[in-house]
Design an enzyme around this catalytic site. Sequence first.
Site, PDB file in Angstrom:
ATOM      1  N   LYS A 137       0.872  -1.187   0.000  1.00  0.00           N
ATOM      2  CA  LYS A 137       0.000   0.000   0.000  1.00  0.00           C
ATOM      3  C   LYS A 137       0.905   1.233   0.000  1.00  0.00           C
ATOM      4  O   LYS A 137       1.443   1.631   1.026  1.00  0.00           O
ATOM      5  CB  LYS A 137      -0.893  -0.022   1.253  1.00  0.00           C
ATOM      6  CG  LYS A 137      -2.228   0.693   1.117  1.00  0.00           C
ATOM      7  CD  LYS A 137      -2.142   2.175   0.835  1.00  0.00           C
ATOM      8  CE  LYS A 137      -2.026   3.028   2.072  1.00  0.00           C
ATOM      9  NZ  LYS A 137      -1.787   4.470   1.729  1.00  0.00           N
TER      10      LYS A 137
ATOM     11  N   GLY B 241       6.567   4.831   8.571  1.00  0.00           N
ATOM     12  CA  GLY B 241       5.774   6.054   8.605  1.00  0.00           C
ATOM     13  C   GLY B 241       5.862   6.701   9.969  1.00  0.00           C
ATOM     14  O   GLY B 241       6.830   6.489  10.712  1.00  0.00           O
TER      15      GLY B 241
ATOM     16  N   GLY C 239       2.136   4.068  13.472  1.00  0.00           N
ATOM     17  CA  GLY C 239       2.705   2.783  13.882  1.00  0.00           C
ATOM     18  C   GLY C 239       1.951   2.210  15.076  1.00  0.00           C
ATOM     19  O   GLY C 239       1.660   1.007  15.137  1.00  0.00           O
TER      20      GLY C 239
ATOM     21  N   GLU D  78       9.171   0.924  11.224  1.00  0.00           N
ATOM     22  CA  GLU D  78      10.241   1.909  11.020  1.00  0.00           C
ATOM     23  C   GLU D  78       9.580   3.263  11.168  1.00  0.00           C
ATOM     24  O   GLU D  78       8.865   3.700  10.260  1.00  0.00           O
ATOM     25  CB  GLU D  78      10.804   1.795   9.597  1.00  0.00           C
ATOM     26  CG  GLU D  78      11.527   0.528   9.296  1.00  0.00           C
ATOM     27  CD  GLU D  78      12.944   0.539   9.808  1.00  0.00           C
ATOM     28  OE1 GLU D  78      13.378   1.552  10.406  1.00  0.00           O
ATOM     29  OE2 GLU D  78      13.619  -0.482   9.623  1.00  0.00           O
TER      30      GLU D  78
ATOM     31  N   CYS E  76      13.515  10.294   7.769  1.00  0.00           N
ATOM     32  CA  CYS E  76      13.293   9.876   9.149  1.00  0.00           C
ATOM     33  C   CYS E  76      14.568   9.986   9.981  1.00  0.00           C
ATOM     34  O   CYS E  76      14.504  10.204  11.175  1.00  0.00           O
ATOM     35  CB  CYS E  76      12.748   8.470   9.174  1.00  0.00           C
ATOM     36  SG  CYS E  76      13.674   7.392   8.096  1.00  0.00           S
TER      37      CYS E  76
ATOM     38  N   GLU F 213       9.179  15.529  15.702  1.00  0.00           N
ATOM     39  CA  GLU F 213       9.693  15.366  14.341  1.00  0.00           C
ATOM     40  C   GLU F 213       8.969  16.342  13.406  1.00  0.00           C
ATOM     41  O   GLU F 213       7.759  16.265  13.230  1.00  0.00           O
ATOM     42  CB  GLU F 213       9.465  13.932  13.860  1.00  0.00           C
ATOM     43  CG  GLU F 213      10.108  13.707  12.516  1.00  0.00           C
ATOM     44  CD  GLU F 213       9.991  12.267  12.053  1.00  0.00           C
ATOM     45  OE1 GLU F 213       8.873  11.739  12.070  1.00  0.00           O
ATOM     46  OE2 GLU F 213      11.025  11.694  11.678  1.00  0.00           O
TER      47      GLU F 213
HETATM   48  P1  NAP Z   1       1.975   8.198   7.790  1.00  0.00           P
HETATM   49  O1  NAP Z   1       0.799   9.091   7.829  1.00  0.00           O
HETATM   50  O2  NAP Z   1       2.254   7.366   8.979  1.00  0.00           O
HETATM   51  O3  NAP Z   1       1.772   7.318   6.470  1.00  0.00           O
HETATM   52  C1  NAP Z   1       2.569   6.235   6.136  1.00  0.00           C
HETATM   53  C2  NAP Z   1       1.707   5.209   5.443  1.00  0.00           C
HETATM   54  O4  NAP Z   1       0.730   4.694   6.341  1.00  0.00           O
HETATM   55  C3  NAP Z   1       0.920   5.750   4.261  1.00  0.00           C
HETATM   56  O5  NAP Z   1       0.858   4.770   3.263  1.00  0.00           O
HETATM   57  C4  NAP Z   1      -0.433   6.001   4.884  1.00  0.00           C
HETATM   58  O6  NAP Z   1      -1.467   6.063   3.961  1.00  0.00           O
HETATM   59  C5  NAP Z   1      -0.570   4.838   5.802  1.00  0.00           C
HETATM   60  N1  NAP Z   1      -1.515   5.023   6.905  1.00  0.00           N
HETATM   61  C6  NAP Z   1      -1.926   6.179   7.484  1.00  0.00           C
HETATM   62  N2  NAP Z   1      -2.791   5.912   8.502  1.00  0.00           N
HETATM   63  C7  NAP Z   1      -2.929   4.576   8.561  1.00  0.00           C
HETATM   64  C8  NAP Z   1      -3.676   3.684   9.385  1.00  0.00           C
HETATM   65  N3  NAP Z   1      -4.455   4.132  10.395  1.00  0.00           N
HETATM   66  N4  NAP Z   1      -3.577   2.352   9.164  1.00  0.00           N
HETATM   67  C9  NAP Z   1      -2.792   1.878   8.186  1.00  0.00           C
HETATM   68  N5  NAP Z   1      -2.072   2.674   7.359  1.00  0.00           N
HETATM   69  C10 NAP Z   1      -2.130   4.002   7.547  1.00  0.00           C
HETATM   70  O7  NAP Z   1       3.315   8.957   7.549  1.00  0.00           O
HETATM   71  P2  NAP Z   1       3.665   9.920   6.354  1.00  0.00           P
HETATM   72  O8  NAP Z   1       2.898  11.176   6.618  1.00  0.00           O
HETATM   73  O9  NAP Z   1       3.497   9.243   5.060  1.00  0.00           O
HETATM   74  O10 NAP Z   1       5.254  10.111   6.564  1.00  0.00           O
HETATM   75  C11 NAP Z   1       5.764  10.973   7.506  1.00  0.00           C
HETATM   76  C12 NAP Z   1       6.208  10.241   8.764  1.00  0.00           C
HETATM   77  O11 NAP Z   1       6.801   8.971   8.453  1.00  0.00           O
HETATM   78  C13 NAP Z   1       7.253  10.970   9.520  1.00  0.00           C
HETATM   79  O12 NAP Z   1       6.876  11.085  10.845  1.00  0.00           O
HETATM   80  C14 NAP Z   1       8.525  10.130   9.396  1.00  0.00           C
HETATM   81  O13 NAP Z   1       9.314  10.150  10.510  1.00  0.00           O
HETATM   82  C15 NAP Z   1       8.039   8.779   9.159  1.00  0.00           C
HETATM   83  N6  NAP Z   1       8.989   8.000   8.316  1.00  0.00           N
HETATM   84  C16 NAP Z   1       9.805   7.092   8.906  1.00  0.00           C
HETATM   85  C17 NAP Z   1      10.725   6.365   8.145  1.00  0.00           C
HETATM   86  C18 NAP Z   1      11.634   5.339   8.750  1.00  0.00           C
HETATM   87  O14 NAP Z   1      12.319   4.634   8.019  1.00  0.00           O
HETATM   88  N7  NAP Z   1      11.689   5.218  10.046  1.00  0.00           N
HETATM   89  C19 NAP Z   1      10.777   6.569   6.777  1.00  0.00           C
HETATM   90  C20 NAP Z   1       9.924   7.511   6.216  1.00  0.00           C
HETATM   91  C21 NAP Z   1       9.035   8.217   6.997  1.00  0.00           C
HETATM   92  P3  NAP Z   1      -1.914   7.523   3.421  1.00  0.00           P
HETATM   93  O15 NAP Z   1      -0.739   8.048   2.699  1.00  0.00           O
HETATM   94  O16 NAP Z   1      -3.038   7.286   2.515  1.00  0.00           O
HETATM   95  O17 NAP Z   1      -2.272   8.310   4.636  1.00  0.00           O
END
Ligand code: NAP
Length: 498
Positions: free
Chosen positions: A191, A245, A250, A267, A301, A401
Amino acid sequence: MAVVQEKELACKAFLSGSPKKLLIGGKWVDAESGKTFETLNPATGEVLAKVAEGSKADIDKAVKAARDAFENGPWRKMSSYERGRLLYKLADAIEAHADEFAQLETLDNGKPIRESRYVDVPQAIETFRYYAGWATKIEGETVNVNPDFFNYTLREPVGVVGQIIPWNFPLLMAAWKLAPALACGNTLILKPAEQTPLSALRLGELACEVGFPEGVINIVTGFGENSAGEALSRHMDVDKIAFTGEDKTGKKILEASTGNLKRVSLELGGKAPNIVFADADIDAAVKGAITGIFFNQGQVCCAGSRLFLEKSIQDEFLTKLKEKAEGLRQGNGMDEKTQIGPQVSKEQQERIMSYIEAGQKEGAKLVCGGERPGGDLAKGYFVKPTVFSGVNNNMKIAQEEIFGPVLSVLNFGSVEEVAEQANKVAFGLSGAVWTKDIKKAHKLASQIKAGTVWVNCYNVFNAAIPFGGYKQSGYGRELGKHAIELYTQIKSVWVDMS
Ligand code: NAP
Ligand code: MG
């Protein structure tokens, strides 16, 4: 502006085939609801393509297809050598379409084309090749416990895997997820993030072309909360979820996993300390601080978002840092000269601006940036490279963050003080130390509570080196041999020999 014109685009044919569909059971299909959503070019706000909006019904179909492929399909009977061959072929196919991928990534995410071309795409290829090699090297063991019994272990795939990825490195995150899962013999449902679905869909096309059996790789684009992502993490027939994410997401995924106690690896975010001692090579450290925070517009991240400077070098360092930050060429990512592009979305741009406001309210001093650029860039989601000095570790901009081009600069007097301050944060993904004193470097490397520590460098990655978090940055290690553990489970077999 030397932006590649539309007619020259290698990804033009792919983009014109809109609306893009879901990949389920080897077929490209519309969402059950018939709904689509738009993905935008963040440099201009223009619509790039329409994409099928998958939801629970589509996830149900994809999980069925993945289960069937896992239990009954040719994938199950394929030798590990053949699985490895398919991964090599996929890597070759990405390489043959490298320009197209680089353009798709830059158009959909906004990142500078030089980064898409020289970082994202080659690292994705490297990841597939690295795990292609692993397919034939997954082994069990025999353990001599008792002469009356023969015992051996089998390292088996986990089964049907759901993979949910963010928008900051769309192709690379897909590679980190797909490559080890496939090397181990799992089937999967990916996804992608709603903001950047395109490169994953192109990857799906190539996977079909090189011959992955139907149902092994399923790709369902759509939204997360209350939709496709959530349905995947709740699904009772999914054996594992791998997620990258935000930390808050998470935690929701972990809760959703309890129904069938599926395995989960996470992650999550970071707030990395980047620590510079007075005895460091200052110019190298300035460069490291710049890439540490501004690479990928700060949407990393492991971004070095808390810069700790030893007091005696603070003024000199800040002068050099300001000059470099202000000198970064900001613009449309498709421009070859661009060094910093737009944020991925208006929502992210606004979120970052609210953190900048919070920093000013809390009394941090704005060294540079702090605003949206005007002129040509006003229609995109840009934020100027921003540096705050005089930051205190308790401030919001030092603890949360931001995921944008905003650097918080703090200072310190001693090794003990900086070690303590560096760890006073909920996250633990990465950190860096700049010094010529090897004792100090290794001492801090062991004291920093994080999954990665860089010494006199920043943002160095390799498919063979594990990556993941301590504390609230998640658990499980991606890349290297450790990802093999994420996607396999061990069975021990006892045989009576008496
Ligand atoms: P996010 O909102 O957590 O989204 C990540 C993914 O999860 C997207 O595909 C999102 O879909 C999906 N998602 C959102 N809510 C969900 C739920 N309740 N159940 C299942 N899936 C769900 O994060 P983001 O806004 O894309 O990215 C920013 C954040 O990610 C930052 O805080 C960053 O630190 C973190 N990040 C961490 C790493 C790492 O390797 N540790 C790498 C990259 C990013 P939608 O897009 O449709 O909402
Ligand atoms: Mg987009």
